[in-house]
Every structure is written in structure tokens, then in C-alpha cells.
Design a protein around this motif. Structure first.
Motif, mmCIF file in Angstrom:
data_model
loop_
_atom_site.group_PDB
_atom_site.id
_atom_site.type_symbol
_atom_site.label_atom_id
_atom_site.label_comp_id
_atom_site.label_asym_id
_atom_site.label_seq_id
_atom_site.Cartn_x
_atom_site.Cartn_y
_atom_site.Cartn_z
ATOM 1 N N TYR A 10 0.831 -1.205 0.000
ATOM 2 C CA TYR A 10 0.000 0.000 0.000
ATOM 3 C C TYR A 10 0.868 1.259 0.000
ATOM 4 C CZ TYR A 10 -3.732 3.245 1.260
ATOM 5 O OH TYR A 10 -4.623 4.284 1.259
ATOM 6 N N LYS A 11 1.937 1.229 0.776
ATOM 7 C CA LYS A 11 2.845 2.375 0.818
ATOM 8 C C LYS A 11 3.478 2.611 -0.548
ATOM 9 C CE LYS A 11 6.824 4.337 3.280
ATOM 10 N NZ LYS A 11 7.028 5.263 2.218
ATOM 11 N N ARG A 12 3.892 1.534 -1.215
ATOM 12 C CA ARG A 12 4.468 1.674 -2.565
ATOM 13 C C ARG A 12 3.446 2.291 -3.518
ATOM 14 N NH1 ARG A 12 9.110 -1.198 -3.750
ATOM 15 N NH2 ARG A 12 9.911 -2.400 -1.998
ATOM 16 N N TRP A 13 2.192 1.827 -3.429
ATOM 17 C CA TRP A 13 1.123 2.337 -4.271
ATOM 18 C C TRP A 13 0.908 3.835 -4.030
ATOM 19 C CZ3 TRP A 13 -4.111 3.609 -2.731
ATOM 20 C CH2 TRP A 13 -4.979 3.826 -3.801
ATOM 21 N N GLU A 14 0.889 4.229 -2.755
ATOM 22 C CA GLU A 14 0.729 5.641 -2.412
ATOM 23 C C GLU A 14 1.920 6.468 -2.901
ATOM 24 O OE1 GLU A 14 0.094 5.576 1.868
ATOM 25 O OE2 GLU A 14 -1.966 6.250 1.502
ATOM 26 N N GLY A 17 1.861 7.471 -6.468
ATOM 27 C CA GLY A 17 0.740 8.305 -6.920
ATOM 28 C C GLY A 17 -0.507 7.535 -7.286
ATOM 29 N N HIS A 18 -0.729 6.379 -6.678
ATOM 30 C CA HIS A 18 -1.934 5.567 -6.853
ATOM 31 C C HIS A 18 -2.139 5.069 -8.289
ATOM 32 C CE1 HIS A 18 -3.113 8.477 -3.480
ATOM 33 N NE2 HIS A 18 -2.726 7.354 -2.902
ATOM 34 N N PRO A 19 -1.118 4.503 -8.926
ATOM 35 C CA PRO A 19 -1.298 4.027 -10.306
ATOM 36 C C PRO A 19 -2.198 2.788 -10.356
ATOM 37 C CG PRO A 19 0.806 3.273 -9.485
ATOM 38 C CD PRO A 19 0.231 4.202 -8.433
ATOM 39 N N GLU A 20 -2.992 2.689 -11.415
ATOM 40 C CA GLU A 20 -3.853 1.521 -11.593
ATOM 41 C C GLU A 20 -3.066 0.401 -12.267
ATOM 42 O OE1 GLU A 20 -7.685 2.165 -13.320
ATOM 43 O OE2 GLU A 20 -7.836 4.166 -12.459
ATOM 44 N N GLY A 21 -3.426 -0.831 -11.961
ATOM 45 C CA GLY A 21 -2.856 -1.981 -12.628
ATOM 46 C C GLY A 21 -1.463 -2.387 -12.169
ATOM 47 N N GLN A 22 -0.989 -1.843 -11.057
ATOM 48 C CA GLN A 22 0.344 -2.169 -10.571
ATOM 49 C C GLN A 22 0.318 -2.966 -9.271
ATOM 50 O OE1 GLN A 22 3.199 -1.412 -12.321
ATOM 51 N NE2 GLN A 22 1.714 -0.834 -13.871
ATOM 52 N N HIS A 23 -0.863 -3.443 -8.881
ATOM 53 C CA HIS A 23 -1.007 -4.110 -7.587
ATOM 54 C C HIS A 23 -0.156 -5.371 -7.467
ATOM 55 C CE1 HIS A 23 -4.082 -5.830 -10.216
ATOM 56 N NE2 HIS A 23 -3.949 -6.945 -9.514
#
Length: 84
Positions: A10-14, A17-23
Motif C-alpha cells: 500500500y505504501k508503494r502504491w501511495e 501516486g496511486h497508479p492503476e494496474g500495478q497491484h
């Protein structure tokens, strides 16, 4: 351990900048990070960085001979594009 991975992902995602498709990438990187912390062994390989493979340097045995760049120096069938 899953909770630690979830928080790190979650920290990496934040941070990105909240990119889609990188989960999946975020989870994989976070999983590697958490596991390396728990084992004390630093992660030295990442698929996002080409696996540590460097291109051959000039003058190495893998580089093309200089005469191959001259017009007419290649024979038919020597180009990869001709081997299709």
C-alpha cells in the motif's frame, strides 16, 4: 507476515501516486522486502531492473566485428531478419 506485506504494498502504491494496474508488482516487491528483512538477507535481484544483466561493453567478445558494419560485408542469411 501478510499484514506487513499489505502495508508495504500500500505504501508503494501511495508513493507512486496511486497508479492503476500495478497491484501485483507492488505486492511482489513488498513481499521481497518483508522477506529480506525477516531473513536478514538483502534482496539483490529485481525483475524491474533487468535481472542485473548488463549489455556487452565495446571490445568484448560479444560485440559485432567492425567489418560487419561495412556495406556488402555480410553474406545472405547472416542477418536475423533473413532467418524468418
Amino acid at each position: 507476515m501478510d499484514d506487513e506485506i499489505r502495508k508495504a504494498a500500500y505504501k508503494r502504491w501511495e508513493d507512486e501516486g496511486h497508479p492503476e494496474g500495478q497491484h501485483e508488482r507492488h505486492w511482489r516487491e513488498a513481499e521481497e522486502e518483508v522477506r529480506s528483512k525477516s531473513t536478514g538477507v538483502p534482496q539483490t535481484w529485481s525483475s524491474d531492473h533487468g535481472g542485473g544483466v548488463n549489455p556487452p561493453s565495446e571490445g568484448s567478445a560479444l560485440s559485432e566485428p567492425s567489418s560487419a558494419n561495412e556495406p556488402g560485408s555480410l553474406k545472405p542469411g547472416e542477418l536475423a531478419s533473413e532467418n524468418k
